[in-house]
Motif scaffolding. Structure first.
Motif, PDB file in Angstrom:
ATOM      1  N   GLY A 270       0.915  -1.223  -0.065  1.00 53.39           N
ATOM      2  CA  GLY A 270       0.140  -0.077   0.173  1.00 53.39           C
ATOM      3  C   GLY A 270       0.976   1.355   0.010  1.00 53.39           C
ATOM      4  N   VAL A 292       4.210  -2.052  -3.392  1.00 53.51           N
ATOM      5  CA  VAL A 292       2.902  -2.666  -4.010  1.00 53.51           C
ATOM      6  C   VAL A 292       2.116  -1.456  -3.921  1.00 53.51           C
ATOM      7  CG1 VAL A 292       1.270  -4.430  -3.798  1.00 53.51           C
ATOM      8  CG2 VAL A 292       3.525  -5.077  -3.466  1.00 53.51           C
ATOM      9  N   GLU A 293       1.569  -1.184  -4.717  1.00 59.32           N
ATOM     10  CA  GLU A 293       0.504  -0.181  -4.910  1.00 59.32           C
ATOM     11  C   GLU A 293      -0.553  -0.415  -6.010  1.00 59.32           C
ATOM     12  OE1 GLU A 293      -2.066   2.527  -4.509  1.00 59.32           O
ATOM     13  OE2 GLU A 293      -0.529   2.817  -3.267  1.00 59.32           O
ATOM     14  N   LYS A 294      -1.861  -0.582  -5.811  1.00 62.09           N
ATOM     15  CA  LYS A 294      -2.953  -0.953  -6.582  1.00 62.09           C
ATOM     16  C   LYS A 294      -3.133   0.323  -7.707  1.00 62.09           C
ATOM     17  CE  LYS A 294      -6.861   0.047  -3.754  1.00 62.09           C
ATOM     18  NZ  LYS A 294      -7.758  -0.578  -2.943  1.00 62.09           N
ATOM     19  N   ASN A 295      -3.053   1.656  -7.209  1.00 63.76           N
ATOM     20  CA  ASN A 295      -3.358   2.690  -8.036  1.00 63.76           C
ATOM     21  C   ASN A 295      -2.333   3.103  -9.030  1.00 63.76           C
ATOM     22  OD1 ASN A 295      -3.427   5.534  -8.741  1.00 63.76           O
ATOM     23  ND2 ASN A 295      -5.418   5.409  -7.801  1.00 63.76           N
ATOM     24  N   THR A 318       2.715  -2.683  -9.583  1.00 70.81           N
ATOM     25  CA  THR A 318       1.293  -2.119  -9.702  1.00 70.81           C
ATOM     26  C   THR A 318       0.185  -3.162  -9.518  1.00 70.81           C
ATOM     27  OG1 THR A 318       2.057  -0.346 -11.058  1.00 70.81           O
ATOM     28  CG2 THR A 318      -0.292  -0.686 -10.750  1.00 70.81           C
ATOM     29  N   GLY A 319      -0.641  -3.337  -8.420  1.00 69.15           N
ATOM     30  CA  GLY A 319      -1.469  -4.515  -8.292  1.00 69.15           C
ATOM     31  C   GLY A 319      -1.987  -4.376  -6.945  1.00 69.15           C
ATOM     32  N   ALA A 320      -3.176  -5.057  -6.876  1.00 69.16           N
ATOM     33  CA  ALA A 320      -3.818  -5.214  -5.534  1.00 69.16           C
ATOM     34  C   ALA A 320      -3.174  -6.331  -4.516  1.00 69.16           C
ATOM     35  CB  ALA A 320      -5.151  -5.451  -5.532  1.00 69.16           C
ATOM     36  N   ALA A 324      -0.889  -9.344  -5.655  1.00 68.49           N
ATOM     37  CA  ALA A 324       0.260  -8.927  -6.218  1.00 68.49           C
ATOM     38  C   ALA A 324       1.545  -9.184  -5.401  1.00 68.49           C
ATOM     39  CB  ALA A 324       0.196  -7.149  -6.247  1.00 68.49           C
ATOM     40  N   GLY A 339      -4.969  -0.919   3.185  1.00 74.18           N
ATOM     41  CA  GLY A 339      -5.527  -2.251   2.751  1.00 74.18           C
ATOM     42  C   GLY A 339      -5.513  -3.231   3.806  1.00 74.18           C
TER      43      GLY A 339
END
Length: 425
Positions: A270, A292-295, A318-320, A324, A339
């Motif tokens: 996050g 790790v960042e989903k946005n 990049t991923g949730a 990820a 998260g």
């Protein structure tokens, strides 16, 4: 493993690595000359091979292919049974081929004959104590690495990747608020063609010169430039952010709980603006991190923040999470900054940690706080609440504005009974 040459006495390594300077054959001691004269095969870069006189070194000359590292074993194995010498610039064990050969073949297969490094020669010319001079190599590495070493009054030696490096260094110094820094470029150190020129980064106008150069920098920060210290807790203004940023005082406390050590790997789950991973990596050049960042927009911003603050090696996924996290290398520490309520995230992070690994999680919501309280009961560690207030104007007076309190759980993973049994066996 390359078999030893049958012509070599017992105990003599199969490969001798010879350091050579810009002064070439004339600058080599007798022992190094003897090895090169006796070698049946001499391996090196085209520039180093060109420094050897044909009549004194009649052995076969072999240039390293590119990329070099994957070819080391196969190339040397192809000359098994012959007397092999490898040429290296300066000290082979200082950012040189000696490291790759040691890792590929083993130290017991090598004999290393060193030569003064470009750093030693540069410090001798400048009158700088070697132990007080920081060295940054840009050979095969992005110039942005230099940014992490910029502190007012520091002396830096930059190992150049080529003729364009001095101009790149000057541009980076200007961009990072160190335009007043004095730069000196030392070319062809140790050779008959040695020369030097200097200037200030703000007014650097020298055309590219010899590709064999070292850049000396005396760091001077511009008066209006943001001051960045060496300890965690950089000013919030150092980061580009959309508001998803672990604020300065909480960030400093979080890095203290994570306790980075040289060579360790962090998972920053996050990432937000990437501040925790960036400052983890700034604690030591060998520290590594994966964010790790989903946005996707934030992930791109993390890349820019990492480059600007001198740690372009930060890996951004990049991923949730937790999906990820699959396939990532085993971490020494995990930070969860967002998260926490995602199904399976906390369990996945805990499972990924080896015994002795650390986990730190921050939250400002009651739902996530309940999860951390439950894990605290199960695994122990420390559960703390961090509250920060800042002085702000209240009419003609001054009062305190309280930020949202942050609940932080930090824990070191203990070995499970089965792990201890494996260790005892």
């Amino acid at each position: 493993m390359i078999p030893a040459s049958p012509a070599s006495p017992a105990g003599i390594p199969a490969v001798t690595v010879v350091g050579i300077g810009a002064d070439g054959w004339a600058g080599l001691p007798a022992a190094s000359r003897a090895v090169l004269a006796d070698a049946e095969v001499v391996v090196g870069g085209p520039r180093q091979l060109g420094l050897l006189p044909a009549d004194a070194c009649p052995g076969e000359r072999v240039a390293w292919p590119s990329p070099l590292r994957p070819a080391v074993r196969a190339l040397l194995a192809g000359h098994a049974g012959r007397r092999v010498a490898v040429l290296a610039s300066g000290d082979p064990m200082f950012y040189g081929i000696g490291r790759a050969l040691t890792e590929e073949l083993g130290a017991d297969r090598l004999r290393v004959l060193s030569h003064p490094s470009s750093v030693s020669l540069a410090c001798a010319r400048l009158g700088w104590p070697v132990e007080d001079t920081e060295v940054i190599t840009l050979v095969g590495r992005p110039a942005a690495r230099l940014a992490a070493a910029l502190h007012d009054g520091r002396r830096l030696l930059v190992l150049s990747a080529g003729a364009a490096t001095p101009g790149e260094v000057a541009a980076l110094l200007r961009d990072r608020g160190f335009g007043p820094s004095r730069m000196r470029v030392l070319e062809q150190l140790g050779s008959a063609h040695e020369c030097a020129y200097e200037g200030v980064a703000d007014a650097w106008s020298h055309a590219p010169g010899d590709p064999l150069n070292v850049v000396a920098v005396e760091c001077r920060r511009a008066p209006d430039a943001l001051r960045l210290g060496a300890a965690p807790g950089l000013p919030d203004a150092a980061y580009a952010s959309d508001g998803q940023l672990t604020k300065r005082h909480v960030r400093a406390a979080t890095l203290a709980a994570l306790a980075p050590a040289p060579g360790e790997l962090l998972w920053d789950v996050g990432g937000g603006s990437g501040s925790i991973a960036v400052e983890w990596m700034r604690t030591h050049p060998s520290c590594r991190a994966v964010t790790v960042e989903k946005n996707a927009v934030r992930a791109e911003r993390i890349v820019r923040n990492a480059e600007h603050l001198g740690v372009p090696g930060l890996r951004v996924v990049t991923g949730a999470a937790p999906a990820a996290l699959d396939g990532l290398p085993t971490p020494d520490a995990v930070f969860i900054g967002g998260g926490l309520t995602a199904p399976g995230l906390l369990d996945a992070c805990w499972a990924a940690l080896p015994a002795g690994g650390r986990l730190v999680a921050n939250t400002v919501t009651m739902e996530s706080e309940a999860l951390l309280a439950d894990r605290y009961r199960r695994h122990g560690g420390e559960l703390v609440r961090l509250a920060v207030a800042q002085a702000v104007p209240v009419g003609g007076f001054t009062g305190w504005r309280q930020a949202m309190p942050v609940t932080q759980w930090s824990v070191t993973k203990r070995a499970e009974p089965s792990d201890r049994g494996d260790q005892e066996r």
